[in-house]
Design a protein around this motif. Structure first.
Motif, PDB file in Angstrom:
ATOM      1  N   SER A  18     -12.501   2.673  -9.148  1.00 50.17           N
ATOM      2  CA  SER A  18     -12.945   2.129  -7.943  1.00 50.17           C
ATOM      3  C   SER A  18     -11.948   1.013  -7.273  1.00 50.17           C
ATOM      4  CB  SER A  18     -14.289   1.534  -7.972  1.00 50.17           C
ATOM      5  OG  SER A  18     -14.380   0.401  -8.566  1.00 50.17           O
ATOM      6  N   THR A  19     -12.064   1.126  -6.233  1.00 46.96           N
ATOM      7  CA  THR A  19     -11.129  -0.130  -5.577  1.00 46.96           C
ATOM      8  C   THR A  19     -11.719  -1.537  -5.930  1.00 46.96           C
ATOM      9  OG1 THR A  19     -11.955   0.017  -3.367  1.00 46.96           O
ATOM     10  CG2 THR A  19      -9.864   1.291  -3.820  1.00 46.96           C
ATOM     11  N   ALA A  20     -13.114  -1.680  -5.800  1.00 46.69           N
ATOM     12  CA  ALA A  20     -13.563  -2.804  -6.280  1.00 46.69           C
ATOM     13  C   ALA A  20     -13.306  -3.355  -7.582  1.00 46.69           C
ATOM     14  CB  ALA A  20     -15.132  -2.616  -6.167  1.00 46.69           C
ATOM     15  N   GLN A  21     -13.438  -2.378  -8.446  1.00 46.69           N
ATOM     16  CA  GLN A  21     -13.103  -2.883  -9.608  1.00 46.69           C
ATOM     17  C   GLN A  21     -11.350  -3.457  -9.571  1.00 46.69           C
ATOM     18  OE1 GLN A  21     -13.491  -0.183 -13.011  1.00 46.69           O
ATOM     19  NE2 GLN A  21     -11.622  -0.547 -14.016  1.00 46.69           N
ATOM     20  N   ILE A  22     -10.408  -2.442  -9.009  1.00 40.53           N
ATOM     21  CA  ILE A  22      -9.024  -2.905  -9.040  1.00 40.53           C
ATOM     22  C   ILE A  22      -9.093  -4.427  -8.377  1.00 40.53           C
ATOM     23  CG2 ILE A  22      -6.952  -2.501  -7.818  1.00 40.53           C
ATOM     24  CD1 ILE A  22      -7.977   0.498  -7.879  1.00 40.53           C
ATOM     25  N   GLN A  31     -11.416  -7.175   1.330  1.00 44.02           N
ATOM     26  CA  GLN A  31     -10.824  -7.121   2.537  1.00 44.02           C
ATOM     27  C   GLN A  31      -9.429  -7.015   2.799  1.00 44.02           C
ATOM     28  OE1 GLN A  31     -13.112 -10.307   4.608  1.00 44.02           O
ATOM     29  NE2 GLN A  31     -14.991  -8.819   5.018  1.00 44.02           N
ATOM     30  N   GLN A  32      -8.945  -7.859   2.004  1.00 50.36           N
ATOM     31  CA  GLN A  32      -7.369  -8.156   2.376  1.00 50.36           C
ATOM     32  C   GLN A  32      -6.768  -6.848   1.638  1.00 50.36           C
ATOM     33  OE1 GLN A  32      -5.738 -11.439   0.044  1.00 50.36           O
ATOM     34  NE2 GLN A  32      -3.886 -11.267   1.377  1.00 50.36           N
ATOM     35  N   PHE A  33      -7.230  -6.448   0.450  1.00 49.90           N
ATOM     36  CA  PHE A  33      -6.735  -5.154  -0.277  1.00 49.90           C
ATOM     37  C   PHE A  33      -7.060  -3.947   0.770  1.00 49.90           C
ATOM     38  CE2 PHE A  33      -6.449  -1.976  -3.435  1.00 49.90           C
ATOM     39  CZ  PHE A  33      -5.561  -2.134  -3.830  1.00 49.90           C
ATOM     40  N   ASN A  34      -8.230  -3.719   1.521  1.00 50.83           N
ATOM     41  CA  ASN A  34      -8.486  -2.572   2.240  1.00 50.83           C
ATOM     42  C   ASN A  34      -7.427  -2.607   3.319  1.00 50.83           C
ATOM     43  OD1 ASN A  34     -10.518  -1.385   0.861  1.00 50.83           O
ATOM     44  ND2 ASN A  34     -12.115  -2.876   1.978  1.00 50.83           N
ATOM     45  N   ARG A  35      -6.944  -3.792   3.768  1.00 49.94           N
ATOM     46  CA  ARG A  35      -6.002  -3.993   4.998  1.00 49.94           C
ATOM     47  C   ARG A  35      -4.623  -3.152   4.481  1.00 49.94           C
ATOM     48  NH1 ARG A  35      -5.777  -6.776   9.354  1.00 49.94           N
ATOM     49  NH2 ARG A  35      -3.595  -7.369   8.993  1.00 49.94           N
ATOM     50  N   TYR A  36      -4.252  -3.536   3.410  1.00 54.76           N
ATOM     51  CA  TYR A  36      -3.147  -2.782   2.524  1.00 54.76           C
ATOM     52  C   TYR A  36      -3.275  -1.180   2.442  1.00 54.76           C
ATOM     53  CZ  TYR A  36      -2.408  -7.582   0.777  1.00 54.76           C
ATOM     54  OH  TYR A  36      -2.169  -8.773   0.587  1.00 54.76           O
ATOM     55  N   LEU A  37      -4.475  -0.962   2.176  1.00 53.72           N
ATOM     56  CA  LEU A  37      -4.765   0.719   2.027  1.00 53.72           C
ATOM     57  C   LEU A  37      -4.709   1.397   3.182  1.00 53.72           C
ATOM     58  CD1 LEU A  37      -7.795   0.348  -0.690  1.00 53.72           C
ATOM     59  CD2 LEU A  37      -5.648   1.496  -1.081  1.00 53.72           C
ATOM     60  N   SER A  38      -5.024   0.601   4.285  1.00 52.15           N
ATOM     61  CA  SER A  38      -5.323   1.196   5.607  1.00 52.15           C
ATOM     62  C   SER A  38      -3.961   1.395   6.437  1.00 52.15           C
ATOM     63  CB  SER A  38      -6.352   0.643   6.716  1.00 52.15           C
ATOM     64  OG  SER A  38      -6.011  -0.845   6.879  1.00 52.15           O
ATOM     65  N   GLY A  39      -3.125   0.340   5.886  1.00 57.08           N
ATOM     66  CA  GLY A  39      -1.783   0.305   6.532  1.00 57.08           C
ATOM     67  C   GLY A  39      -1.770  -0.855   7.507  1.00 57.08           C
ATOM     68  N   ALA A  40      -2.537  -1.546   7.764  1.00 55.11           N
ATOM     69  CA  ALA A  40      -2.981  -2.573   8.584  1.00 55.11           C
ATOM     70  C   ALA A  40      -2.356  -3.912   8.445  1.00 55.11           C
ATOM     71  CB  ALA A  40      -4.238  -2.850   9.075  1.00 55.11           C
ATOM     72  N   GLY A  41      -1.895  -4.104   7.343  1.00 58.58           N
ATOM     73  CA  GLY A  41      -1.300  -5.076   6.613  1.00 58.58           C
ATOM     74  C   GLY A  41      -0.415  -4.774   5.447  1.00 58.58           C
ATOM     75  N   MET A  42       0.714  -5.549   5.003  1.00 59.48           N
ATOM     76  CA  MET A  42       1.541  -5.740   3.922  1.00 59.48           C
ATOM     77  C   MET A  42       1.265  -6.896   3.099  1.00 59.48           C
ATOM     78  SD  MET A  42       3.289  -2.852   3.395  1.00 59.48           S
ATOM     79  CE  MET A  42       4.868  -3.466   2.541  1.00 59.48           C
ATOM     80  N   PRO A  43       1.172  -6.764   1.901  1.00 60.42           N
ATOM     81  CA  PRO A  43       1.132  -7.723   0.817  1.00 60.42           C
ATOM     82  C   PRO A  43       2.516  -8.818   0.937  1.00 60.42           C
ATOM     83  CG  PRO A  43       1.582  -5.861  -0.383  1.00 60.42           C
ATOM     84  CD  PRO A  43       1.293  -5.442   0.964  1.00 60.42           C
ATOM     85  N   SER A  44       2.053 -10.159   0.827  1.00 58.10           N
ATOM     86  CA  SER A  44       3.162 -11.008   0.481  1.00 58.10           C
ATOM     87  C   SER A  44       3.953 -10.501  -0.686  1.00 58.10           C
ATOM     88  CB  SER A  44       2.546 -12.566   0.388  1.00 58.10           C
ATOM     89  OG  SER A  44       1.907 -12.473  -0.825  1.00 58.10           O
ATOM     90  N   ALA A  45       5.141 -11.099  -0.762  1.00 58.80           N
ATOM     91  CA  ALA A  45       5.908 -10.826  -1.947  1.00 58.80           C
ATOM     92  C   ALA A  45       5.021 -10.948  -3.319  1.00 58.80           C
ATOM     93  CB  ALA A  45       7.167 -11.588  -2.184  1.00 58.80           C
ATOM     94  N   HIS A  46       4.195 -12.386  -3.464  1.00 59.45           N
ATOM     95  CA  HIS A  46       3.579 -12.703  -4.551  1.00 59.45           C
ATOM     96  C   HIS A  46       2.564 -11.509  -4.978  1.00 59.45           C
ATOM     97  CE1 HIS A  46       1.230 -15.034  -7.489  1.00 59.45           C
ATOM     98  NE2 HIS A  46       0.395 -14.959  -6.719  1.00 59.45           N
TER      99      HIS A  46
END
Length: 260
Positions: A18-22, A31-46
């Protein structure tokens, strides 16, 4: 690039429970991770580096063309034995990136019915070879009456799933036996002590099955192999050389802790 990353991330996340476990194991806000999954945002380099380390892939692979990424993952999966032919094909090593943090040498401690009111200390070594984390456990030393114990060696593998470390080992030199240990790190930054349970066969009498709390303590890198093995043996629970943290954990629910 954003679209490829989101597709690649969704594809690789589908390999986990599950993504919750990840999110919990990486330490990223859901919430931040779900933005990455949906393409609404990109993660920082870190965060990109943290995600890549978690999935044991290179950062540029997560940013690559989705078709190329999916084909590469499919090639890796085709090289794995069929789960119907080998039910443990996907059991080891599990999350290799996380498991690598726990490589090294440990003193293992557990209670054994062979010597009531005593703690067995052995030595376990975790090493990586060909993408697997192998274990080697040695039990030896002296017993309560200073009798020399028969040296016993177990070889096995360990895996990391759901924030737990699983160790399965086989002892082939005597009559043969299999032991299993499940450990849970207190938290990601604390690797001195690994606590859990172990299941195996007692040395005596009649090699009866037993289970016990178990606690592993990391051996400092400056300690020689000889010194590490010299500490192995059977000790009274109140022996001065037993770390209080270890004693308290092993005796916490046995009714013996108050006898110190």
């Amino acid at each position: 690039m954003d679209e490829n990353f989101a597709k690649n991330l969704r594809h690789i996340c589908a390999e986990r429970v599950s993504t919750a476990q990840i999110c919990r194991e990486i330490g990223i806000n859901p919430q931040q991770f779900n933005r990455y999954l949906s393409g609404a945002g990109m993660p920082s380099a870190h965060n990109l580096r943290r995600i890549a380390l978690y999935f044991d892939v290179m950062e540029h692979q997560l940013l690559s063309d989705n078709a190329t990424f999916v084909a590469a993952r499919g090639h890796l999966n085709r090289n794995r034995p069929s789960v119907h032919k080998d039910p443990f094909a996907n059991a080891f090593p599990g999350d290799l990136a996380r498991l690598r943090h726990y490589a090294g040498a440990y003193h293992i401690h557990f209670l054994t019915p062979s010597w009531p009111d005593h703690i067995m200390i052995g030595a376990t070594f975790i090493d990586e070879e060909n993408g697997q984390m192998n274990t080697r456990t040695i039990e030896r030393g002296r017993g309560p009456s200073q009798e020399r114990l028969q040296r016993t060696r177990y070889d096995g593998r360990c895996s990391f799933h759901g924030s737990r470390i699983f160790v399965v080992e086989f002892e082939s030199e005597q009559e043969g036996s299999i032991t299993e240990t499940v450990l849970y790190p207190a938290h990601r930054q604390q690797r001195t002590y690994l606590r859990g349970m172990t299941l195996g066969l007692a040395w005596r009498p009649r090699r009866m099955p037993y289970s016990s709390r178990a606690i592993w303590k990391k051996i400092e890198s400056r300690v020689s192999l000889r010194s590490a093995l010299e500490k192995c043996g059977i000790y009274p629970v109140n022996h001065a050389s037993i770390d209080p943290t270890i004693r308290n954990f092993l005796l916490e629910k046995t009714g013996m802790a108050g006898e110190e």
